[in-house]
Design an enzyme around this catalytic site. Structure first.
Site, PDB file in Angstrom:
ATOM      1  N   HIS A 104     -23.383  16.457  15.379  1.00 17.63           N
ATOM      2  CA  HIS A 104     -22.853  15.158  15.016  1.00 17.63           C
ATOM      3  C   HIS A 104     -21.677  14.918  16.128  1.00 17.63           C
ATOM      4  O   HIS A 104     -21.368  15.514  16.899  1.00 17.63           O
ATOM      5  CB  HIS A 104     -22.660  14.744  13.647  1.00 17.63           C
ATOM      6  CG  HIS A 104     -21.656  15.668  13.172  1.00 17.63           C
ATOM      7  ND1 HIS A 104     -20.288  15.447  12.848  1.00 17.63           N
ATOM      8  CD2 HIS A 104     -21.565  16.791  12.550  1.00 17.63           C
ATOM      9  CE1 HIS A 104     -19.435  16.294  12.560  1.00 17.63           C
ATOM     10  NE2 HIS A 104     -20.240  17.170  12.136  1.00 17.63           N
ATOM     11  N   ALA A 105     -20.935  13.927  15.808  1.00 13.08           N
ATOM     12  CA  ALA A 105     -20.134  13.271  16.858  1.00 13.08           C
ATOM     13  C   ALA A 105     -18.992  14.339  17.021  1.00 13.08           C
ATOM     14  O   ALA A 105     -18.846  14.537  18.169  1.00 13.08           O
ATOM     15  CB  ALA A 105     -19.336  12.072  16.228  1.00 13.08           C
TER      16      ALA A 105
END
Lengths: 88, 322
Positions: free
Chosen positions: A15-16
């Site tokens: 994810h980010a």
């Protein structure tokens, strides 16, 4: 050119924040570095690109580097992924 | 800290507050130490517990008519009690005159007494505004303050990094300069800091290679602004290969000025990088956040959801031995 396949092992996937970690690590090397998942290939120094992979836990990504420090680059990035980006 | 004596208040703001001293030259050296006023009704009635005597005491119609209702003995007694406190200043409103005994005790204890023609409400309003700004915490910061799309951007960074040039470029694009090089910052409310230029500098600016220029003369009145709330600090830094810059924008970095927290954006400067356009985006993105739209957060949340969905599908298919 050096290649290595690694599996995403942290629960939340790529994810980010992990993507940002990966990109920051990749930016430290001079080599061209690419990440490939299935048929999607992106530049490892581009945050938007890496996030596009949306790699979940269990999926495999291929790290491809080409340049003067290709060996070190692949090793370093593989470590970041296998170290679960500092997550569980 | 700057101090305000009763004498200075009188000489500088006599007309604004419509002051008339009832006791000439008495207690003018007394110091006003805070911006609060007090109406001493309970103290006049004899209740001296927690009497806020260090504030300016305002006597309105109620207080004066109460004093006039007291017998001579009572009044003497109360005045002795009242003037045993060290009081910086009495102000009697609506042009009223307090009893003679009151003035006698004031003179005896060297306590200043002013009269004003203003109503109590009007006086307290004007005093609060004036004193609040007089006693407001202040500091100066080396940097430039520009109003970009209505958002106050404070540029900081080492000398020569390009703060003034950036401000100049923004002015050229229609934004407004508040101050360059030295920004005077005043805390106006618990969460509000306001910047302005130092009087002596005005809207002058020094540009390397050109010298001193006057922004108001060059670009006209639309290019300047006297004061602006400071909303975001933009820290300009020389590009450092070893340093990691924010790539996502989900962790908001904050800085504290005069006890007020504001977001700070660190921008690495390198040749060919257009700080002006980035500045406009910082302003607009700040406004979006203020209006409840956090793009970075929404984006990464969508990404996490997508990853989670893929994982569930994967687990489902893996368990499917059919």
């Amino acid at each position: 050119m050096v290649e290595r396949e690694v599996a995403i092992v942290n629960r939340l996937g790529l994810h980010a924040r992990p993507a940002a970690q990966l990109v920051q690590k990749a930016s430290k090397f001079e080599s061209e570095i690419k990440l490939k998942r299935q048929n999607l290939e992106v530049n490892a120094k581009s945050i938007m690109g890496v996030m596009m992979l949306a790699a979940e836990m269990g999926s495999k990504i291929l790290i491809i580097a080409e340049g003067p420090d290709e060996r070190e680059a692949v090793e370093a990035l593989a470590q970041v992924v296998q170290g679960k980006f500092g997550e569980e | 800290m700057t101090t305000l004596t009763v004498g200075k208040l009188l000489s500088e703001k006599r007309e604004f507050f419509e002051f008339f001293p009832l006791l000439d030259n008495i207690g003018y050296e007394k110091n006003l130490t805070n911006s609060l006023t007090h109406r001493p009704g309970l103290a006049l009635a004899g209740y001296m517990e927690r009497f806020a005597h260090s504030r300016i005491q305002v006597l309105g119609q109620t207080e004066i008519s109460f004093l006039l209702s007291l017998s001579d003995e009572q009044l003497e007694d109360r005045m002795r009690q009242l003037f045993s406190f060290d009081i910086p200043l009495f102000i009697v409103t609506k042009g009223m005159v307090p009893p003679k005994k009151f003035l006698d005790h004031a003179a005896r204890t060297q306590t200043p007494v002013f009269q004003t023609n203003l109503s109590t409400t009007e006086l307290i309003t004007r005093l609060s505004i004036y004193l609040d700004s007089f006693f407001a915490p202040q500091t100066t910061i080396h940097g430039s303050l520009v109003d970009v799309y209505g958002v106050g951007l404070l540029y900081t960074g080492k000398s020569g990094i390009g703060k003034s040039e950036c401000a100049l470029d923004l002015v050229e694009r229609g934004h407004r300069l508040v101050a360059d090089d030295v920004v005077k910052i005043t805390k106006k409310a618990t969460q509000v800091i306001v910047g302005s230029a130092v009087e002596k500098l005005g809207h002058h600016m020094e540009v390397r290679g050109i010298g001193i220029i006057d922004i108001e003369k060059l670009f006209g009145i639309r290019a300047i602004r006297l004061q602006k709330r400071v909303e975001v600090e933009v820290r300009l830094e020389a590009w450092d290969d070893k340093k990691d810059y924010d790539r996502l924008g989900i962790d908001e970095h904050r800085t504290t000025i005069l006890g007020v927290e504001i977001p700070v954006v660190v921008i690495p400067v390198s040749p060919g990088k257009n700080i002006t356009v980035i500045s406009e985006v910082i302003s607009m993105n700040h406004m979006l956040k203020v209006y409840g739209e956090n793009t970075a957060q929404r984006f990464i949340q969508r990404l996490s959801e997508e990853i989670a969905r893929r994982r569930t599908t994967f687990t489902y298919l893996e368990a499917d031995t059919e």
